[in-house]
Design a protein around this motif. Structure first.
Motif, PDB file in Angstrom:
ATOM      1  N   LYS A 191       2.094 -42.368  15.371  1.00 53.66           N
ATOM      2  CA  LYS A 191       3.381 -42.499  16.704  1.00 53.66           C
ATOM      3  C   LYS A 191       2.954 -43.863  16.615  1.00 53.66           C
ATOM      4  CE  LYS A 191       0.088 -41.098  20.290  1.00 53.66           C
ATOM      5  NZ  LYS A 191       0.579 -40.172  21.669  1.00 53.66           N
ATOM      6  N   PRO A 192       4.234 -44.551  17.238  1.00 52.92           N
ATOM      7  CA  PRO A 192       4.290 -46.138  16.702  1.00 52.92           C
ATOM      8  C   PRO A 192       3.407 -45.978  18.059  1.00 52.92           C
ATOM      9  CG  PRO A 192       6.172 -45.405  17.122  1.00 52.92           C
ATOM     10  CD  PRO A 192       5.252 -43.949  17.067  1.00 52.92           C
ATOM     11  N   ALA A 193       2.340 -48.050  17.842  1.00 55.37           N
ATOM     12  CA  ALA A 193       1.111 -48.412  18.197  1.00 55.37           C
ATOM     13  C   ALA A 193       1.467 -49.798  18.591  1.00 55.37           C
ATOM     14  CB  ALA A 193      -0.247 -48.167  18.153  1.00 55.37           C
ATOM     15  N   HIS A 194       1.094 -50.288  19.432  1.00 57.72           N
ATOM     16  CA  HIS A 194       0.986 -51.265  19.459  1.00 57.72           C
ATOM     17  C   HIS A 194       0.171 -52.471  18.839  1.00 57.72           C
ATOM     18  CE1 HIS A 194       3.668 -50.697  23.294  1.00 57.72           C
ATOM     19  NE2 HIS A 194       3.378 -50.723  23.612  1.00 57.72           N
ATOM     20  N   GLY A 195       0.991 -53.678  18.168  1.00 63.38           N
ATOM     21  CA  GLY A 195      -0.298 -55.250  17.751  1.00 63.38           C
ATOM     22  C   GLY A 195       0.227 -55.035  16.105  1.00 63.38           C
ATOM     23  N   LEU A 196      -0.533 -56.092  15.717  1.00 71.28           N
ATOM     24  CA  LEU A 196       0.363 -55.926  13.811  1.00 71.28           C
ATOM     25  C   LEU A 196      -1.539 -56.271  13.132  1.00 71.28           C
ATOM     26  CD1 LEU A 196       2.420 -59.220  14.995  1.00 71.28           C
ATOM     27  CD2 LEU A 196       3.087 -56.601  14.530  1.00 71.28           C
ATOM     28  N   CYS A 197      -0.873 -55.711  12.098  1.00 69.54           N
ATOM     29  CA  CYS A 197      -1.783 -55.672  11.221  1.00 69.54           C
ATOM     30  C   CYS A 197      -2.475 -57.373  10.582  1.00 69.54           C
ATOM     31  CB  CYS A 197      -1.525 -54.997   9.719  1.00 69.54           C
ATOM     32  SG  CYS A 197      -2.830 -55.050   8.401  1.00 69.54           S
ATOM     33  N   GLY A 198      -3.469 -57.524  10.508  1.00 67.33           N
ATOM     34  CA  GLY A 198      -4.840 -59.446  10.464  1.00 67.33           C
ATOM     35  C   GLY A 198      -4.297 -59.204   8.611  1.00 67.33           C
ATOM     36  N   ASN A 199      -4.414 -58.278   8.103  1.00 62.51           N
ATOM     37  CA  ASN A 199      -3.927 -58.743   6.667  1.00 62.51           C
ATOM     38  C   ASN A 199      -2.607 -58.559   6.076  1.00 62.51           C
ATOM     39  OD1 ASN A 199      -6.366 -57.298   6.467  1.00 62.51           O
ATOM     40  ND2 ASN A 199      -5.954 -55.228   6.192  1.00 62.51           N
ATOM     41  N   CYS A 200      -1.493 -57.737   6.883  1.00 63.11           N
ATOM     42  CA  CYS A 200      -0.107 -58.250   5.840  1.00 63.11           C
ATOM     43  C   CYS A 200       0.918 -58.280   7.285  1.00 63.11           C
ATOM     44  CB  CYS A 200       0.367 -57.370   5.166  1.00 63.11           C
ATOM     45  SG  CYS A 200       0.562 -55.299   6.460  1.00 63.11           S
ATOM     46  N   GLY A 201       0.726 -58.295   8.530  1.00 57.82           N
ATOM     47  CA  GLY A 201       1.186 -58.693   9.311  1.00 57.82           C
ATOM     48  C   GLY A 201       2.613 -57.436   9.918  1.00 57.82           C
ATOM     49  N   GLY A 202       2.321 -55.986   9.481  1.00 55.71           N
ATOM     50  CA  GLY A 202       3.036 -55.148   9.113  1.00 55.71           C
ATOM     51  C   GLY A 202       2.836 -54.380  11.008  1.00 55.71           C
ATOM     52  N   GLY A 203       3.476 -53.598  11.828  1.00 60.12           N
ATOM     53  CA  GLY A 203       3.375 -52.929  13.029  1.00 60.12           C
ATOM     54  C   GLY A 203       2.171 -52.020  12.391  1.00 60.12           C
ATOM     55  N   ALA A 204       1.920 -51.806  13.945  1.00 60.02           N
ATOM     56  CA  ALA A 204       0.399 -50.338  13.518  1.00 60.02           C
ATOM     57  C   ALA A 204       0.996 -49.137  14.077  1.00 60.02           C
ATOM     58  CB  ALA A 204      -0.765 -50.750  14.818  1.00 60.02           C
ATOM     59  N   SER A 205       0.639 -47.757  14.447  1.00 58.55           N
ATOM     60  CA  SER A 205       0.884 -46.946  14.233  1.00 58.55           C
ATOM     61  C   SER A 205      -0.621 -45.827  14.579  1.00 58.55           C
ATOM     62  CB  SER A 205       1.666 -45.964  13.188  1.00 58.55           C
ATOM     63  OG  SER A 205       1.061 -45.500  12.449  1.00 58.55           O
ATOM     64  N   ASP A 206      -0.701 -45.328  15.587  1.00 65.43           N
ATOM     65  CA  ASP A 206      -1.698 -44.320  16.379  1.00 65.43           C
ATOM     66  C   ASP A 206      -1.693 -42.850  15.465  1.00 65.43           C
ATOM     67  OD1 ASP A 206      -3.561 -43.256  17.183  1.00 65.43           O
ATOM     68  OD2 ASP A 206      -2.737 -42.531  19.397  1.00 65.43           O
ATOM     69  N   VAL A 207      -2.393 -42.857  14.591  1.00 68.50           N
ATOM     70  CA  VAL A 207      -2.252 -41.405  13.147  1.00 68.50           C
ATOM     71  C   VAL A 207      -3.435 -40.153  13.730  1.00 68.50           C
ATOM     72  CG1 VAL A 207      -1.025 -42.758  11.696  1.00 68.50           C
ATOM     73  CG2 VAL A 207      -3.701 -42.568  11.556  1.00 68.50           C
ATOM     74  N   LYS A 208      -3.192 -39.310  13.734  1.00 69.52           N
ATOM     75  CA  LYS A 208      -4.171 -38.031  13.674  1.00 69.52           C
ATOM     76  C   LYS A 208      -4.395 -37.716  12.570  1.00 69.52           C
ATOM     77  CE  LYS A 208      -4.384 -33.990  16.547  1.00 69.52           C
ATOM     78  NZ  LYS A 208      -4.508 -32.943  17.565  1.00 69.52           N
ATOM     79  N   VAL A 209      -6.367 -37.606  12.451  1.00 73.71           N
ATOM     80  CA  VAL A 209      -5.771 -37.987  10.265  1.00 73.71           C
ATOM     81  C   VAL A 209      -7.835 -36.417  10.558  1.00 73.71           C
ATOM     82  CG1 VAL A 209      -6.901 -39.051   8.494  1.00 73.71           C
ATOM     83  CG2 VAL A 209      -6.567 -40.482  10.309  1.00 73.71           C
ATOM     84  N   LYS A 210      -7.283 -35.422   9.425  1.00 75.07           N
ATOM     85  CA  LYS A 210      -8.225 -34.820   8.520  1.00 75.07           C
ATOM     86  C   LYS A 210      -8.453 -35.110   8.081  1.00 75.07           C
ATOM     87  CE  LYS A 210      -8.538 -29.948   9.081  1.00 75.07           C
ATOM     88  NZ  LYS A 210      -7.018 -28.510   8.858  1.00 75.07           N
TER      89      LYS A 210
END
Length: 66
Positions: free
Chosen positions: A17-36
């Protein structure tokens, strides 16, 4: 070389799901993910762990893990 294929670790994104913030590497948007994460030995799952991480949508870099 044979031992490289006996053990492996598989990472799968369960939900995002979308999250607030930007990536420091490429400037893309952040997303909150659930990883297994699954550790396997000879294709048999031995252990798994589910956790949340904030990752970039464009480059896939892990921005923060909690």
């Amino acid at each position: 070389m044979f031992f490289c294929f006996i053990c492996d670790q598989k990472r799968r994104v369960k939900s995002a799901k979308p999250a607030h913030g930007l990536c420091g590497n490429c400037g893309g948007g952040a997303s909150d993910v659930k990883v297994k994460d699954t550790c396997r030995f000879c294709f048999i799952p031995l252990c798994w762990r589910t956790h949340h991480a904030i990752m970039c949508r464009q480059c896939g870099a892990r921005l923060r893990s909690h």
